[in-house]
Design an enzyme around this catalytic site. Structure first.
Site, PDB file in Angstrom:
ATOM      1  CD  GLU A 250      -1.916  -2.163   1.763  1.00 18.67           C
ATOM      2  OE1 GLU A 250      -0.903  -2.343   2.487  1.00 18.67           O
ATOM      3  OE2 GLU A 250      -2.719  -3.062   1.493  1.00 18.67           O
TER       4      GLU A 250
ATOM      5  CE1 TYR B 158       7.790   0.455  -3.281  1.00 19.61           C
ATOM      6  CE2 TYR B 158       5.948   1.966  -3.031  1.00 19.61           C
ATOM      7  CZ  TYR B 158       7.011   1.277  -2.485  1.00 19.61           C
ATOM      8  OH  TYR B 158       7.304   1.393  -1.154  1.00 19.61           O
TER       9      TYR B 158
HETATM   10  C1  LIG Z   1      10.377   6.173  -1.187  1.00 17.39           C
HETATM   11  C2  LIG Z   1      11.838   6.057  -0.774  1.00 17.39           C
HETATM   12  C3  LIG Z   1      12.049   4.717  -0.056  1.00 17.39           C
HETATM   13  C4  LIG Z   1      12.700   6.073  -2.045  1.00 17.39           C
HETATM   14  O1  LIG Z   1      14.042   5.850  -1.657  1.00 17.39           O
HETATM   15  P1  LIG Z   1      15.269   6.495  -2.467  1.00 17.39           P
HETATM   16  O2  LIG Z   1      16.500   5.833  -1.976  1.00 17.39           O
HETATM   17  O3  LIG Z   1      15.218   7.964  -2.407  1.00 17.39           O
HETATM   18  O4  LIG Z   1      14.907   6.020  -3.943  1.00 17.39           O
HETATM   19  P2  LIG Z   1      15.923   5.851  -5.162  1.00 17.39           P
HETATM   20  O5  LIG Z   1      17.052   6.804  -5.061  1.00 17.39           O
HETATM   21  O6  LIG Z   1      16.248   4.407  -5.295  1.00 17.39           O
HETATM   22  O7  LIG Z   1      14.975   6.329  -6.360  1.00 17.39           O
HETATM   23  C5  LIG Z   1      14.417   5.410  -7.256  1.00 17.39           C
HETATM   24  C6  LIG Z   1      13.343   6.107  -8.086  1.00 17.39           C
HETATM   25  O8  LIG Z   1      12.218   6.414  -7.292  1.00 17.39           O
HETATM   26  C7  LIG Z   1      11.605   7.621  -7.771  1.00 17.39           C
HETATM   27  N1  LIG Z   1      11.687   8.631  -6.722  1.00 17.39           N
HETATM   28  C8  LIG Z   1      12.255   8.505  -5.513  1.00 17.39           C
HETATM   29  N2  LIG Z   1      12.063   9.633  -4.797  1.00 17.39           N
HETATM   30  C9  LIG Z   1      11.361  10.482  -5.572  1.00 17.39           C
HETATM   31  C10 LIG Z   1      10.846  11.804  -5.381  1.00 17.39           C
HETATM   32  N3  LIG Z   1      11.058  12.487  -4.240  1.00 17.39           N
HETATM   33  N4  LIG Z   1      10.152  12.359  -6.381  1.00 17.39           N
HETATM   34  C11 LIG Z   1       9.949  11.706  -7.538  1.00 17.39           C
HETATM   35  N5  LIG Z   1      10.412  10.439  -7.790  1.00 17.39           N
HETATM   36  C12 LIG Z   1      11.112   9.849  -6.811  1.00 17.39           C
HETATM   37  C13 LIG Z   1      12.399   8.033  -8.995  1.00 17.39           C
HETATM   38  O9  LIG Z   1      11.803   7.396 -10.105  1.00 17.39           O
HETATM   39  C14 LIG Z   1      13.752   7.411  -8.692  1.00 17.39           C
HETATM   40  O10 LIG Z   1      14.510   7.186  -9.825  1.00 17.39           O
HETATM   41  P3  LIG Z   1      15.535   8.353 -10.337  1.00 17.39           P
HETATM   42  O11 LIG Z   1      16.306   8.824  -9.131  1.00 17.39           O
HETATM   43  O12 LIG Z   1      16.349   7.619 -11.345  1.00 17.39           O
HETATM   44  O13 LIG Z   1      14.655   9.418 -10.893  1.00 17.39           O
HETATM   45  C15 LIG Z   1      12.282   7.249   0.124  1.00 17.39           C
HETATM   46  O14 LIG Z   1      11.904   8.457  -0.489  1.00 17.39           O
HETATM   47  C16 LIG Z   1      11.710   7.225   1.521  1.00 17.39           C
HETATM   48  O15 LIG Z   1      12.265   6.567   2.410  1.00 17.39           O
HETATM   49  N6  LIG Z   1      10.572   7.946   1.736  1.00 17.39           N
HETATM   50  C17 LIG Z   1       9.950   8.022   3.058  1.00 17.39           C
HETATM   51  C18 LIG Z   1       9.288   6.703   3.423  1.00 17.39           C
HETATM   52  C19 LIG Z   1       8.311   6.261   2.351  1.00 17.39           C
HETATM   53  O16 LIG Z   1       7.514   7.035   1.847  1.00 17.39           O
HETATM   54  N7  LIG Z   1       8.363   4.945   2.031  1.00 17.39           N
HETATM   55  C20 LIG Z   1       7.469   4.328   1.064  1.00 17.39           C
HETATM   56  C21 LIG Z   1       6.231   3.870   1.742  1.00 17.39           C
HETATM   57  S1  LIG Z   1       5.100   3.101   0.586  1.00 17.39           S
END
Ligand SMILES: CC(C)(COP(=O)(O)OP(=O)(O)OC[C@H]1O[C@@H](n2cnc3c(N)ncnc32)[C@H](O)[C@@H]1OP(=O)(O)O)[C@@H](O)C(=O)NCCC(=O)NCCS
EC number: 2.3.1.266
Length: 155
Positions: A102, A114
């Site tokens: 979710e 995702y």
């Molecule tokens: C979601 C989360 C886990 C992503 O982790 P991350 O290490 O920043 O992600 P990555 O660097 O591997 O990014 C992978 C892709 O995700 C997408 N993405 C990640 N953060 C993004 C943002 N802030 N805005 C838009 N796209 C984003 C992009 O497609 C990105 O690819 P790119 O960097 O080549 O454009 C992180 O933002 C987080 O911990 N957020 C808070 C907790 C959360 O919301 N968890 C998910 C619950 S469902």
């Protein structure tokens, strides 16, 4: 970046990262309750520091991604994608039929991640998440391993 099983000794850092990631973070007791045989908990380290984690529950042959979080200072460097790919590969190896999750309707960053890894939206749960004034919908996303098995069978 290295990935290893998360341990209960990691919880102080996990709770710190959790508070950076969510307006309604999990408590320590929720995390402690996830250390069970049918759950998989993964830790991602960068430069020997815990930088992210994932919590997955195996239920009825399906892997439910319950939590994926990366430290605020380490985001957008591929850590989330690494963790996601790892838990997907482990779920497939453990015989799960799909990975389900979710995600908040407003969490476009996570949704982009995702979707870019092949997950599709399969449903919506109205009011699933607590919010400021109003509760927020969740989108349900899934990655099915069956659909990946396109190889032709025996003649
Ligand atoms: C979601 C989360 C886990 C992503 O982790 P991350 O290490 O920043 O992600 P990555 O660097 O591997 O990014 C992978 C892709 O995700 C997408 N993405 C990640 N953060 C993004 C943002 N802030 N805005 C838009 N796209 C984003 C992009 O497609 C990105 O690819 P790119 O960097 O080549 O454009 C992180 O933002 C987080 O911990 N957020 C808070 C907790 C959360 O919301 N968890 C998910 C619950 S469902």
């Amino acid at each position: 970046m290295t990935i290893r099983p998360l341990s209960q000794d990691d919880l102080p850092e996990v709770l710190d990262i959790e508070c950076q990631g969510y307006s309604f973070p999990w408590s320590e007791s929720v995390f402690r309750g996830c250390f069970r045989p049918d759950y998989r908990l993964w830790a991602l380290e960068m430069c020997d520091r815990l930088s992210g984690y994932a919590v997955v529950a195996y239920m009825a042959g399906e892997a439910h991604l319950l939590n994926l979080c990366v430290a605020a200072s380490q985001r957008r460097s591929g850590a989330g994608r690494r963790l996601l790919r790892h838990l997907v590969a482990e779920s497939a190896r453990d015989g799960m039929s799909q990975v389900l999750l979710e995600v908040r309707d407003s969490n476009t960053g996570a949704m982009n991640l995702y979707a870019s890894e092949g997950f599709s939206v399969i449903g919506r749960r109205p009011g699933y998440y607590p919010g400021g004034r109003e509760r927020e919908d969740a989108l349900v996303m899934a990655l099915s391993f069956d659909s990946r098995c396109d190889s032709p069978g025996p003649p």
